[in-house]
Design a protein around this motif. Structure first.
Motif, PDB file in Angstrom:
ATOM      1  N   LYS A   1       0.709  -1.252  -0.009  1.00 61.64           N
ATOM      2  CA  LYS A   1       0.147  -0.131  -0.117  1.00 61.64           C
ATOM      3  C   LYS A   1       1.006   1.235   0.029  1.00 61.64           C
ATOM      4  CE  LYS A   1      -4.612  -1.057   1.499  1.00 61.64           C
ATOM      5  NZ  LYS A   1      -5.749  -0.466   2.613  1.00 61.64           N
TER       6      LYS A   1
ATOM      7  N   VAL B   1      -4.264  -3.309  -8.551  1.00 63.56           N
ATOM      8  CA  VAL B   1      -5.096  -2.180  -8.154  1.00 63.56           C
ATOM      9  C   VAL B   1      -5.312  -1.255  -9.614  1.00 63.56           C
ATOM     10  CG1 VAL B   1      -4.663  -0.214  -6.845  1.00 63.56           C
ATOM     11  CG2 VAL B   1      -4.036  -2.115  -6.029  1.00 63.56           C
TER      12      VAL B   1
ATOM     13  N   LYS C   1     -10.817   0.025  -7.461  1.00 60.58           N
ATOM     14  CA  LYS C   1      -9.594   0.168  -6.966  1.00 60.58           C
ATOM     15  C   LYS C   1      -8.497   1.094  -7.209  1.00 60.58           C
ATOM     16  CE  LYS C   1      -9.367  -4.648  -5.229  1.00 60.58           C
ATOM     17  NZ  LYS C   1      -8.579  -5.917  -5.388  1.00 60.58           N
ATOM     18  N   ARG C   2      -8.612   1.360  -8.583  1.00 65.59           N
ATOM     19  CA  ARG C   2      -7.725   2.577  -9.367  1.00 65.59           C
ATOM     20  C   ARG C   2      -8.187   4.022  -8.817  1.00 65.59           C
ATOM     21  NH1 ARG C   2      -6.427   4.020 -15.686  1.00 65.59           N
ATOM     22  NH2 ARG C   2      -5.113   5.694 -15.335  1.00 65.59           N
TER      23      ARG C   2
ATOM     24  N   GLN D   1      -9.937   4.537  -6.168  1.00 64.17           N
ATOM     25  CA  GLN D   1      -9.733   4.640  -4.788  1.00 64.17           C
ATOM     26  C   GLN D   1      -7.952   5.059  -4.511  1.00 64.17           C
ATOM     27  OE1 GLN D   1     -10.585   0.980  -2.825  1.00 64.17           O
ATOM     28  NE2 GLN D   1     -12.908   1.391  -2.728  1.00 64.17           N
ATOM     29  N   TYR D   2      -7.013   4.583  -5.184  1.00 70.55           N
ATOM     30  CA  TYR D   2      -5.703   4.622  -5.340  1.00 70.55           C
ATOM     31  C   TYR D   2      -5.723   6.205  -5.764  1.00 70.55           C
ATOM     32  CZ  TYR D   2      -0.723   4.835  -6.355  1.00 70.55           C
ATOM     33  OH  TYR D   2       0.509   5.085  -6.265  1.00 70.55           O
TER      34      TYR D   2
ATOM     35  N   SER E   1      -7.313   8.900  -5.486  1.00 71.44           N
ATOM     36  CA  SER E   1      -7.785   9.772  -4.419  1.00 71.44           C
ATOM     37  C   SER E   1      -7.010  10.105  -3.750  1.00 71.44           C
ATOM     38  CB  SER E   1      -9.115   9.243  -3.763  1.00 71.44           C
ATOM     39  OG  SER E   1     -10.302   8.846  -4.803  1.00 71.44           O
TER      40      SER E   1
ATOM     41  N   TYR F   1     -11.285   8.172   0.133  1.00 65.44           N
ATOM     42  CA  TYR F   1     -10.044   8.225   1.138  1.00 65.44           C
ATOM     43  C   TYR F   1     -10.011   6.704   1.651  1.00 65.44           C
ATOM     44  CZ  TYR F   1      -9.655  12.925   0.573  1.00 65.44           C
ATOM     45  OH  TYR F   1      -9.711  14.117  -0.060  1.00 65.44           O
ATOM     46  N   GLU F   2     -10.708   5.571   1.289  1.00 64.89           N
ATOM     47  CA  GLU F   2     -10.663   4.326   2.147  1.00 64.89           C
ATOM     48  C   GLU F   2      -9.560   3.407   1.505  1.00 64.89           C
ATOM     49  OE1 GLU F   2     -13.612   4.012  -1.654  1.00 64.89           O
ATOM     50  OE2 GLU F   2     -12.880   5.373  -0.114  1.00 64.89           O
ATOM     51  N   TYR F   3      -8.731   3.879   0.760  1.00 66.92           N
ATOM     52  CA  TYR F   3      -7.634   3.333   0.247  1.00 66.92           C
ATOM     53  C   TYR F   3      -6.647   3.091   1.262  1.00 66.92           C
ATOM     54  CZ  TYR F   3      -3.492   1.540  -2.509  1.00 66.92           C
ATOM     55  OH  TYR F   3      -2.280   0.960  -2.852  1.00 66.92           O
TER      56      TYR F   3
ATOM     57  N   ARG G   1     -12.852   9.077   7.048  1.00 60.06           N
ATOM     58  CA  ARG G   1     -13.075   9.202   5.564  1.00 60.06           C
ATOM     59  C   ARG G   1     -14.118  10.379   5.336  1.00 60.06           C
ATOM     60  NH1 ARG G   1     -13.273   3.514   5.243  1.00 60.06           N
ATOM     61  NH2 ARG G   1     -15.482   3.506   4.883  1.00 60.06           N
TER      62      ARG G   1
END
Length: 608
Positions: free
Chosen positions: A99, A158, A164-165, A167-168, A170, A239-241, A252
């Motif tokens: 991460k 990701v 997922k992308r 989230q990343y 963000s 902002y959950e990533y 979040r």
């Protein structure tokens, strides 16, 4: 093309038909029709795809074609794209801490980042997998060196997943969230700095495409649309990533609120520093100022026109009033002339009982003139008609004249002295002038008469009646008539000794031995002294001409036309011009005299 017209129905009545034939059917002609237009193209598309409704193409075929075109563009861009070489420091990444790694740099997409297409991500993963596959690394002597390969696999996992992308993206650590300075050095710096910041933040917008900031010459509609978009900015950023499993939900939400506040601050800061906003405000200020000046100019113009119209209205009213006054004066003059002619016709100006002298005729003429000047226009007309009805009856005319004069004296006692000859004539006819039938005047009664005339000056309402009551109340004498009081007052003013010479001397010498408190403060007056005789002689040499009612009316109208608020220096000149036969000095003295009379009346009313 051939076609057959339908026959006329049997129920059709040609007799009642009101149709009008404007033109016949034209001759057929051969022409060429081109297969063009949007409707024709839609028809061809439906026929090509075997569709029956126009909406089917827009709903199913067109989106698929657009998606296919986008994928083809991504594939073409991916073929031309060159993956960045692997950074040696990235080879020592720990896959357990995946991460914390930069997924775009791991795949060689550090120059593109969020702009990288799925095809480019797939191509970069393929190249990294071939380069760092464990089997290939084992063949090179690195059998246990698969950590970076695991990082590559995690990065692809990701970035290949849209959720997922997002989230990343963000929390992409390579892109800063800092805001630029509020004030920049020049205009171009504002557009360069804020343009890149808004482009950076625009990737989080749910609404696409995002409008650009533009330049200094951008139209106002574009600038207003840009700030409207950013004022209602709707971000998909989450902002959950970085959160741990199933926790920090409240954290979040707090980060979203802070990010929304940051965007609001960015928009407000940009609007405050935008030179175009200041330019628009300056234009609005100038426009408002021009409108204000236009309103004030219009208001002033309207006010001037209003004043001009009012002035013209007043001028017309004054002219009309002057014309009516002149017309009324002319009519009154004609009526007076007619009355004088009637008096002359019946020999009223001649004394029938005595020998007529020039003095008698002059007195009668003056009496008639004073009568006519004192009468109103309507009263003059009535007197003329009444005289015509009397014809040549001298007694009726005398009675009519006496009634008119008596009515005038009752309404205005101040003019009684002007009709002294008439009053003497009336008294003689009634037998009241004879000295034998008159009650003698005593010194005490004369003393009280002098004091009463001083206490109740000229202009007092019902003056002689008031003086008679005052003498009767304070002296206990029988009440005398107004004519007696006026006659005796005139004798005292002239210094006459007729019928009372000894009484005058007694009155003049009485104050020294008089113990009556009413005379304690009265000054001694010598009615036959040289001072009063000289004053009487001086007055006889330059007698004051009495004011006729017509002159008084003219003076009052002039004072109304030119009141004290009329500040012109020629005010009294204009007033004197309006009063025929009177000078400016005479007008001023008359006004002063009338003012004193008014004050005397008020004082007498207060004393009573």
């Amino acid at each position: 093309m051939e076609f057959t017209l339908q026959p006329v129905p049997a129920s059709f009545d040609t007799a009642q038909c009101k149709a009008v034939v404007h033109a016949g059917i034209s001759e057929p002609a051969v022409g060429h029709v081109d297969a063009v237009g949007s409707h024709y193209k839609s028809y061809l598309r439906r026929r090509e795809h075997n569709l029956t409704e126009l909406d089917d193409y827009d709903t199913h075929i067109l989106p698929a074609q657009l998606e296919r075109a986008r994928l083809d563009a991504d594939s073409a861009a991916a073929e031309k794209f060159i993956v960045d070489p692997a950074d040696p420091q990235l080879l020592y990444l720990d896959p357990i801490r995946w991460k914390e790694q930069d997924h775009y740099r791991v795949l060689g997409l550090g120059s593109l980042r969020h702009r990288a297409t799925p095809a480019q991500i797939k191509k970069a993963h393929h190249q990294r997998a071939l380069e760092f596959h464990p089997d290939k690394r084992a063949a090179l002597g690195n059998a246990h060196d698969d950590n970076f390969f695991k990082c590559v696999q995690k990065a692809y996992e990701v970035l290949s997943d849209p959720i997922k992308r997002r989230q990343y993206d963000s929390v992409d650590p390579a892109i800063s969230d800092e805001l630029p300075k509020a004030k920049l050095d020049d205009v171009q710096s504002f557009f360069d700095t804020y343009g890149s910041v808004f482009e950076r933040e625009g990737r989080f917008s749910k609404r696409q495409p995002v409008p650009s900031l533009g330049d200094f010459d951008a139209p106002r509609e574009q600038v207003e649309a840009f700030y409207r978009f950013w004022t209602g900015f709707d971000s998909w950023r989450s902002y959950e990533y970085l959160d741990k499993e199933k926790e920090a939900t409240e954290n979040r939400e707090e980060k979203r609120r802070k990010d929304n506040k940051r965007i609001t601050t960015l928009v407000e800061q940009a609007m405050a520093a935008d030179p175009r906003i200041e330019k628009y405000k300056e234009e609005e200020r100038k426009e408002k100022e021009l409108k204000r000046i236009a309103r004030e100019t219009a208001a002033k113009k309207a006010e001037m026109e209003k004043q001009k119209a009012e002035e013209e209205k007043r001028r017309i009213a004054l002219a009309k009033e002057e014309e009516e006054r002149k017309q009324a004066a002319e009519e009154k003059r004609m009526h007076k002339k007619a009355v004088r002619e009637l008096y002359q016709a019946v020999s009223y100006l001649v004394n029938n009982t005595q020998q007529t002298t020039s003095m008698t005729r002059t007195s009668r003429e003056s009496e008639v003139d004073m009568l006519l000047d004192s009468l109103s226009h309507e009263a003059t007309v009535k007197l003329r008609d009444a005289l015509r009805e009397c014809k040549n009856d001298h007694s009726k005319i005398q009675a009519l004249t006496a009634t008119a004069i008596t009515s005038i004296i009752e309404k205005n006692p101040a003019v009684a002295i002007s009709f002294s000859s008439f009053r003497d004539r009336q008294l003689k006819q009634a037998g009241q002038v004879s000295a034998s039938k008159q009650r003698e005047w005593t010194a005490e009664e004369l003393e009280l008469l002098i004091k009463a005339t001083n206490k109740f000056p000229g202009g007092t309402l019902n003056r002689w009646e008031t003086i008679g009551k005052w003498l009767s109340q304070h002296g206990g004498f029988p009440r005398r008539s107004g004519d007696e009081l006026l006659h005796k007052t005139n004798e005292l003013r002239k210094g006459s000794r007729t019928g009372g010479g000894m009484l005058v001397k007694e009155l003049q010498n009485k104050k020294a031995n008089h113990d009556d408190e009413r005379m304690a403060n009265e000054a001694s007056i010598r009615y036959d002294g040289p001072v009063l005789q000289k004053a009487a002689e001086k007055k006889e040499t330059k007698p004051e001409r009495p004011w006729a009612p017509q002159e008084q009316t003219q003076l009052e109208r002039a004072l109304q036309a030119y009141p004290p608020s009329y500040k012109a220096p020629d005010r009294w000149d204009k007033i004197a011009e309006a009063v025929v036969g009177r000078t400016k000095k005479e007008c001023k003295l008359r006004v002063k005299y009338l003012a004193e009379q008014v004050r005397a009346k008020k004082a007498a009313a207060a004393g009573a």
